[in-house]
Design an enzyme around this catalytic site. Structure first.
Site, PDB file in Angstrom:
ATOM      1  N   GLU A 291     -21.954  38.667   5.364  1.00  0.00           N
ATOM      2  CA  GLU A 291     -22.266  40.060   5.040  1.00  0.00           C
ATOM      3  C   GLU A 291     -21.236  41.049   5.563  1.00  0.00           C
ATOM      4  O   GLU A 291     -21.592  42.092   6.124  1.00  0.00           O
ATOM      5  CB  GLU A 291     -23.648  40.413   5.605  1.00  0.00           C
ATOM      6  N   HIS A 315     -30.198  39.364   0.210  1.00  0.00           N
ATOM      7  CA  HIS A 315     -30.077  39.153   1.655  1.00  0.00           C
ATOM      8  C   HIS A 315     -28.811  39.805   2.187  1.00  0.00           C
ATOM      9  O   HIS A 315     -28.837  40.514   3.194  1.00  0.00           O
ATOM     10  CB  HIS A 315     -30.072  37.663   1.972  1.00  0.00           C
ATOM     11  N   GLU A 316     -27.690  39.562   1.497  1.00  0.00           N
ATOM     12  CA  GLU A 316     -26.410  40.068   2.002  1.00  0.00           C
ATOM     13  C   GLU A 316     -26.377  41.586   2.042  1.00  0.00           C
ATOM     14  O   GLU A 316     -25.922  42.183   3.023  1.00  0.00           O
ATOM     15  CB  GLU A 316     -25.263  39.524   1.151  1.00  0.00           C
ATOM     16  N   HIS A 319     -28.330  43.294   4.870  1.00  0.00           N
ATOM     17  CA  HIS A 319     -27.646  43.379   6.164  1.00  0.00           C
ATOM     18  C   HIS A 319     -26.966  44.740   6.374  1.00  0.00           C
ATOM     19  O   HIS A 319     -26.660  45.101   7.511  1.00  0.00           O
ATOM     20  CB  HIS A 319     -26.592  42.279   6.279  1.00  0.00           C
ATOM     21  N   GLU A 338     -31.068  38.873  11.791  1.00  0.00           N
ATOM     22  CA  GLU A 338     -31.465  37.965  10.725  1.00  0.00           C
ATOM     23  C   GLU A 338     -32.965  37.973  10.434  1.00  0.00           C
ATOM     24  O   GLU A 338     -33.370  37.784   9.289  1.00  0.00           O
ATOM     25  CB  GLU A 338     -31.005  36.544  11.059  1.00  0.00           C
ATOM     26  N   ASP A 396     -23.023  29.524  18.801  1.00  0.00           N
ATOM     27  CA  ASP A 396     -23.130  28.651  17.644  1.00  0.00           C
ATOM     28  C   ASP A 396     -23.953  27.402  17.934  1.00  0.00           C
ATOM     29  O   ASP A 396     -24.475  26.772  17.011  1.00  0.00           O
ATOM     30  CB  ASP A 396     -21.737  28.249  17.145  1.00  0.00           C
ATOM     31  N   TYR A 404     -33.979  33.559  11.768  1.00  0.00           N
ATOM     32  CA  TYR A 404     -34.270  34.015  10.417  1.00  0.00           C
ATOM     33  C   TYR A 404     -35.778  33.985  10.142  1.00  0.00           C
ATOM     34  O   TYR A 404     -36.392  34.998   9.808  1.00  0.00           O
ATOM     35  CB  TYR A 404     -33.573  33.124   9.384  1.00  0.00           C
TER      36      TYR A 404
END
Length: 678
Positions: A291, A315-316, A319, A338, A396, A404
């Protein structure tokens, strides 16, 4: 469930950054870059304007990783600087001395000259073979979560938001996460100069402060097509892609992108970034989407040819408010990015489609959540909504569907608890207006939630909020949500019923009861759930049934990659079967683009499970197929296929690779969304 790990007032800084942004923070950056495709690097400078937050601060500390640093100037004067030893996750802290006597509120500039190196994590230089056109190389960045420090020396924390300008000299068209100043997007490609030969300087400006992970660059043989202007809207929108894909990409997204954005503005405050473009990256792009401000990077696997996957864009673009606008203070509060985006994306599903579609998205997402909660059973800390990262811990390592879907379910629970969408959406608007442009923690969000409903509901709403088990939601571990949440299962029931019919027919050779019309009313998600249900909940079907199902419903040759993946997983489930032996070579050719399309399935969501499934049927085929196409896959995908998610580890001492059964990492379900979805 654990106790609160720390009090809100104790939380400061960012566990993944070594920058001293609490003392002095960057507010604007001027980039001057040259892209060298032969050397595979960017060289130039970054000029920071810093705002002093603490009297008499002696130095500014910025994050760097794998950068070749040159001279540094403070207020135009060369200075001696120091660089700390490399931390394996955070990189090397760069210490720049400052003039004496600086006072809070004053500003100071520093110009850092540098080059990126081959170890730059943020930049991926692709060979021409990895592109659709296979004529020119390509470059794109991926800075989330903490890789921007290898693109430029930055205070690389979402707590620091900056505006920026950029001048980029390139022999190929260059895009940034900002508004283009020159040459115009709607003009001739590469300003009419010879692509791949002539240097053109592209200039950009980003007037909205954004976190460092949203600084993005891409360069390649790109073309632009503008979407029709929406009446009454100041923003513009369009799509970028290689010339081989631009017409298909335009057709896929033109009908819906601006409609999605305009619809979202009926729910939340107006879009602030001026431009909302899409960039379809080469097939080797290993993720679903990113995004970046002003321009969302997308995988070409969304080009289904029937617009069935365009909802990913919801979704993108969402953001733009949740993440790009209201931002997590650091990765421990990733759910604020998220969870809110996934929740609001599903609100849009209701507005654009129906409540049944919204419930279906939650149902599909819950499957992905369950898969990832199971993945982290030995790391229960990563099952929490709010994670207390140790200093220097890699965020990560915790990346999963948890922020999410646990986050989205938490907000759905609060919505229902407090009285439904009519009550909750005005709160969402107030939340955005209150924190737009800021970086916040979960504790600030909770305080605002209480404050809003105290003002707009009084003691009645406060009693409801007091009934929430906050500790369970924030720090709960295990495989279940703190509260069981019911979803609208209307659409799922149809898919489940069809799967049950096929299972019941496994002992008969007469399949005449099944008709092509069985799935005529199904959307793509229902087809996916039907195939997932067959594969995951029942024994493998006989080979004759697999053949008939694939042909009857056209799922064995559909251009929709999401559906095709699920069919291959179903067909290859029983490794010794005739169906598996027939479809393994077909699936292998499909994933590397050797099926007549030439389109590599570089997105890890597809390539990892396909190689894994083919390997179970025919190890030699899996290895030889991968080796033949290895260089066309993104380096990140190569590492994941070889070391994590497929079933072999490349070994120099064994020419064809050492075949090893490995537990795969989690991959995300059809619910799109995104960010860096595999």
């Amino acid at each position: 469930m654990s106790a609160y790990l720390k009090k809100p007032e104790e939380e400061e800084g960012d566990p993944t950054s070594q920058a001293n942004f609490l003392q002095i923070a960057s507010e604007h950056i001027d980039f001057d870059w040259t892209i060298d495709f032969n050397a595979k690097l960017i060289s130039g400078s970054a000029t920071h304007t810093f705002v002093v937050k603490e009297d008499d601060v002696k130095e500014v500390i910025v994050d760097t990783q794998a950068l070749d640093l040159g001279k540094i100037e403070v207020e135009g004067q060369d200075v001696d600087y120091t660089v700390d030893p490399k931390h394996p996750v955070m990189g090397s802290a760069l210490h720049i001395p400052l003039p004496a006597g600086l006072k809070s509120g004053s500003k100071v500039t520093a110009t850092i000259h540098y080059k990126t190196t081959k170890d730059c994590t943020a930049l991926q230089f692709l060979a021409k073979e990895q592109t659709q056109g296979k004529t020119f190389p390509f470059l794109f960045s991926q800075c989330q979560p903490i890789y921007a420090r290898s693109l430029a020396p930055l205070q690389d924390s979402p707590s620091v938001k900056t505006t920026y300008t950029a001048k980029v000299a390139s022999i190929l068209p260059a895009l940034l996460s900002a508004i283009r100043v020159s040459p115009p997007s709607t003009g001739p490609a590469h300003d009419g100069k010879v692509i791949g030969k002539d240097v053109v300087t592209y200039t950009y400006k980003q007037p909205i402060p954004i976190p460092s992970y949203l600084i993005a660059i891409a360069a390649g043989n790109l073309r632009y097509k503008a979407f029709p202007k929406v009446e009454g809207k100041d923003w513009t929108s369009g799509i970028w892609a290689e010339p081989e894909l631009i017409d298909a990409a335009y057709w896929e997204f033109e009908a819906d992108t601006t409609r999605f954005l305009a619809t979202e503005e009926t729910i939340v405050p107006p879009y602030r970034f001026g431009v909302y473009d899409l960039l379809v990256l080469p097939p080797s792009f290993p993720y679903g989407g990113m995004e970046n401000a002003c321009i969302s990077f997308l995988t070409p696997t969304l080009l289904a040819g029937d617009r069935t996957l365009v909802d990913v864009v919801v979704h993108e673009l969402t953001h733009s408010w949740f993440g790009n606008g209201v931002t997590q203070a650091h990765s421990g509060h990733f759910w604020l990015n998220e969870g809110f985006t996934t929740y609001m994306e599903r609100v849009l599903q209701k507005v654009l489609h129906s409540e049944a579609e919204r419930g279906f998205s939650f149902l599909i997402g819950y499957k992905g959540l369950q898969d990832d909660l199971k993945l982290h059973q030995n790391q229960p800390k990563y099952q929490r909504l709010v994670i207390e990262f140790e200093k220097g811990e890699d965020p990560d390592d915790a990346y999963s569907r948890v922020p999410y879907d646990k986050g989205a379910n938490f907000l759905l629970y609060l919505e229902r608890l407090l009285g439904g969408l009519d009550i909750f959406l005005p709160y969402i608007t107030d939340y955005v207006n209150t924190f737009m442009g800021k970086s916040i923690t979960t504790w600030q969000w909770k305080d605002h939630l209480y404050g809003y409903f105290k003002k707009n509901g009084g003691d009645t709403k406060i009693k409801l909020l007091d009934s929430v088990d906050w500790n369970a939601w924030f720090f709960g571990e295990g495989l279940e949500l703190p509260v069981k949440i019911e979803y609208d299962t209307t659409l799922a029931k149809q898919a489940y019923a069809l799967a049950e019919r096929w299972d019941a027919a496994r002992s008969t050779s007469d399949l005449s009861e099944f008709k092509e019309s069985d799935v005529e009313s199904f959307n793509s998600n229902q087809q996916i759930v039907f195939l997932e249900r067959l594969e995951g909940n029942y024994d493998a079907l006989p080979s004759s049934h697999i053949d008939h199902l694939g042909e009857l419903y056209h799922v064995s040759n559909t251009p929709n990659a999401e559906i095709r993946l699920r069919f291959y997983e179903l067909a290859l489930k029983d490794s010794p079967s005739d169906a598996a032996k027939r479809f393994a070579p077909v699936a292998a050719k499909w994933v590397v683009g050797d099926d007549g399309t030439g389109i590599l399935k570089g997105r890890m969501k597809f390539c990892r499970p396909i190689f894994r499934a083919v390997n179970r049927v025919d190890k030699v085929l899996a290895v030889s197929t991968y080796k033949s196409a290895k260089e066309s896959f993104h380096p990140i995908a190569q590492r994941m296929i070889e070391k994590v998610s497929c079933v072999w580890v490349a070994c120099e001492s064994v020419s064809d690779g050492l075949l090893i059964d490995l537990l795969s990492g989690s991959w995300f379900g059809v619910s799109a969304m995104e960010g860096r979805k595999m």
